[in-house]
Design a protein around this motif. Structure first.
Motif, short mmCIF file in Angstrom:
data_model
loop_
_atom_site.label_atom_id
_atom_site.label_comp_id
_atom_site.label_asym_id
_atom_site.label_seq_id
_atom_site.Cartn_x
_atom_site.Cartn_y
_atom_site.Cartn_z
N SER A 12 0.84 -1.21 0.00
CA SER A 12 0.00 0.00 0.00
C SER A 12 0.87 1.26 0.00
O SER A 12 2.10 1.18 0.06
CB SER A 12 -0.90 0.00 1.25
OG SER A 12 -0.09 -0.04 2.42
N ILE A 14 3.00 4.62 -0.02
CA ILE A 14 4.19 5.13 -0.69
C ILE A 14 4.97 4.00 -1.35
O ILE A 14 5.45 4.14 -2.49
CB ILE A 14 5.09 5.90 0.32
CG1 ILE A 14 4.33 7.10 0.90
CG2 ILE A 14 6.38 6.35 -0.34
CD1 ILE A 14 5.00 7.74 2.12
N ASN A 88 11.05 1.29 3.38
CA ASN A 88 9.82 2.08 3.44
C ASN A 88 8.85 1.59 4.51
O ASN A 88 8.10 2.38 5.09
CB ASN A 88 9.16 2.05 2.05
CG ASN A 88 7.72 2.50 2.09
OD1 ASN A 88 7.43 3.68 2.22
ND2 ASN A 88 6.80 1.54 2.00
N TYR A 153 6.15 7.39 17.93
CA TYR A 153 6.39 7.35 16.47
C TYR A 153 7.55 8.27 16.11
O TYR A 153 8.48 7.89 15.41
CB TYR A 153 5.12 7.77 15.71
CG TYR A 153 5.34 7.89 14.23
CD1 TYR A 153 5.47 6.75 13.44
CD2 TYR A 153 5.45 9.14 13.61
CE1 TYR A 153 5.68 6.85 12.07
CE2 TYR A 153 5.66 9.25 12.25
CZ TYR A 153 5.78 8.10 11.48
OH TYR A 153 6.00 8.21 10.13
N THR A 188 -2.49 8.15 3.00
CA THR A 188 -2.38 6.73 2.68
C THR A 188 -3.18 5.95 3.71
O THR A 188 -3.82 6.54 4.58
CB THR A 188 -0.92 6.24 2.76
OG1 THR A 188 -0.46 6.41 4.10
CG2 THR A 188 -0.01 7.00 1.82
P1 NAD Z 1 1.09 2.44 4.63
O1 NAD Z 1 0.51 1.93 5.89
O2 NAD Z 1 0.22 2.50 3.43
O3 NAD Z 1 2.39 1.60 4.23
C1 NAD Z 1 3.26 1.01 5.15
C2 NAD Z 1 3.54 -0.39 4.67
O4 NAD Z 1 4.46 -1.05 5.56
C3 NAD Z 1 2.27 -1.23 4.63
O5 NAD Z 1 2.15 -1.81 3.36
C4 NAD Z 1 2.51 -2.28 5.70
O6 NAD Z 1 1.91 -3.52 5.41
C5 NAD Z 1 4.02 -2.38 5.69
N1 NAD Z 1 4.57 -3.05 6.87
C6 NAD Z 1 4.25 -2.87 8.18
N2 NAD Z 1 4.93 -3.73 8.95
C7 NAD Z 1 5.72 -4.46 8.11
C8 NAD Z 1 6.66 -5.50 8.29
N3 NAD Z 1 6.93 -6.00 9.51
N4 NAD Z 1 7.29 -6.02 7.21
C9 NAD Z 1 7.03 -5.54 5.98
N5 NAD Z 1 6.13 -4.57 5.73
C10 NAD Z 1 5.49 -4.04 6.79
O7 NAD Z 1 1.68 3.87 4.95
P2 NAD Z 1 2.69 4.84 4.14
O8 NAD Z 1 2.24 6.20 4.44
O9 NAD Z 1 2.84 4.44 2.73
O10 NAD Z 1 4.04 4.58 4.95
C11 NAD Z 1 5.27 4.28 4.35
C12 NAD Z 1 6.41 4.92 5.13
O11 NAD Z 1 6.28 6.34 5.05
C13 NAD Z 1 6.43 4.58 6.63
O12 NAD Z 1 7.76 4.31 7.02
C14 NAD Z 1 5.91 5.83 7.29
O13 NAD Z 1 6.42 5.99 8.59
C15 NAD Z 1 6.44 6.89 6.34
N6 NAD Z 1 5.73 8.18 6.41
C16 NAD Z 1 4.37 8.24 6.25
C17 NAD Z 1 3.73 9.47 6.35
C18 NAD Z 1 2.23 9.59 6.21
O14 NAD Z 1 1.68 10.61 6.58
N7 NAD Z 1 1.53 8.60 5.66
C19 NAD Z 1 4.46 10.63 6.60
C20 NAD Z 1 5.85 10.54 6.75
C21 NAD Z 1 6.47 9.30 6.65
#
Ligand code: NAD
Length: 309
Positions: A12, A14, A88, A153, A188
């Motif tokens: 899912s 990013i 990621n 976090y 997301t």
């Molecule tokens: P998301 O929840 O859509 O994606 C995160 C993904 O990580 C998911 O597909 C989930 O299944 C996977 N995941 C979780 N635990 C796991 C594991 N043990 N092994 C493998 N995969 C695992 O959210 P996103 O927003 O796409 O997040 C991606 C990255 O971006 C994260 O590191 C998050 O901290 C960072 N981020 C997100 C935001 C935001 O606002 N969404 C902002 C800044 C940074």
């Protein structure tokens, strides 16, 4: 030459958007190894990848919390060749600290911090030997500046920043590049999951005033912030630019709007300026906050003009 890019957490958000963007590169520069913890969630990625499936994009299982799973995945790549690693995968968590269990915090760190460590440990020796490689890490602006009710976090992202900042000098010696991507809010599943979990928090673990601040100030405010968030595709586009750059920066913010968020901290080593600003913002004394934000924007614009001219 075509480069192998391994991305974690591609079911899912990013990760999915980046996997698809790189796989559909017009110049076909990448072979994407799009990994996810649970292969049952592959459908969305398969659909988005379309024609690229099994050509420039392959899906593999990888749980960043399991060394065995990581090893198995990397060993399945010919020559264990990971040219670009994109760490990621990550979890979110919000709420008053008193309501959160130590075990849920450990789960968060196991994914957001130790997950990164496990991945880097697995590919770094190979990259050192080849004297080339690029480690790209999904951090956050909360990896630089803390935020109310994002305590644990934010701490996990600070940990990642410290890890990479320390490793980066060594990496340079081996011609390995490192980049921290710092998105602001991104719309997301992450955000949806965070609010879903937040709705389940047993606020009786906190005093009434704290519960009130969380529910009636923080939640509505942060929901508003997310409506001006970036789309995952925008973050993917930024990340691709970093990956294809000859001289990638160590840190990259994907959203210029959030530059002042961090600039406040950089402007005052005592740390009181950002604390004061966030206090006023949260508790609705917005006048001074807006003034300091306006001043910073002005300074940044001046700085940009200097850079441009
Ligand atoms: P998301 O929840 O859509 O994606 C995160 C993904 O990580 C998911 O597909 C989930 O299944 C996977 N995941 C979780 N635990 C796991 C594991 N043990 N092994 C493998 N995969 C695992 O959210 P996103 O927003 O796409 O997040 C991606 C990255 O971006 C994260 O590191 C998050 O901290 C960072 N981020 C997100 C935001 C935001 O606002 N969404 C902002 C800044 C940074």
């Amino acid at each position: 030459s075509c480069r192998n890019v391994l991305i974690t957490g591609c079911s899912s958000g990013i990760g999915l958007a980046l996997a698809v963007r790189l796989a559909k590169d017009e110049l076909k520069r990448f072979k994407v190894i799009a990994t996810m913890r649970n292969l049952e969630k592959r459908k969305g990625l398969e659909e988005a990848a379309g024609e690229a499936m099994n050509k420039t994009l392959e899906i593999r299982e990888l749980d960043v919390c399991s060394e065995e799973s990581i090893k198995e995945c990397v060993n399945s790549i010919p020559g264990r060749q990971v040219d670009v690693l994109v760490n990621n995968a990550g979890l979110g968590m919000i709420g008053p600290l008193e309501t959160q269990s130590i075990s849920s915090m450990k789960t968060l760190f196991d994914t957001n911090f130790f997950g990164q460590v496990r991945m880097i440990k697995e590919v770094l020796p190979d990259m050192k030997q080849r004297k080339c490689g690029h480690i790209v890490v999904m951090s956050s602006i909360l990896g630089v500046q803390g935020l109310l009710f994002n305590d644990v976090y934010s701490a996990s992202k600070f940990a990642v920043e410290g890890l990479c900042e320390s490793l980066a000098v060594q990496a340079m010696k081996f011609n390995i590049k490192m980049s921290l991507i710092q998105p602001g809010p991104v719309t997301t599943e992450f955000e949806a999951k965070v609010y879903e979990d937040a709705a389940k928090i047993d606020l009786s673990g906190a005093d009434e005033e704290t519960a009130e601040i969380f529910q009636h100030i923080y939640i509505p405010y942060s929901e508003k912030i997310f409506t001006i968030g970036q789309r995952p595709e925008e973050v993917a586009e930024h990340t691709m630019k970093i990956i294809t750059s000859n001289n990638p920066p160590f840190r990259h913010q994907t959203n210029r709007l959030y530059a002042p968020f961090i600039a406040l901290k950089q402007a005052d080593p005592s740390g009181n300026l950002p604390l004061d600003a966030f206090y006023r913002l949260t508790f609705r004394q917005k006048r001074i906050f807006n003034a300091s934000l306006g001043l910073l924007r002005l300074l940044l614009r001046r700085k940009q003009k200097d850079v441009d001219s």
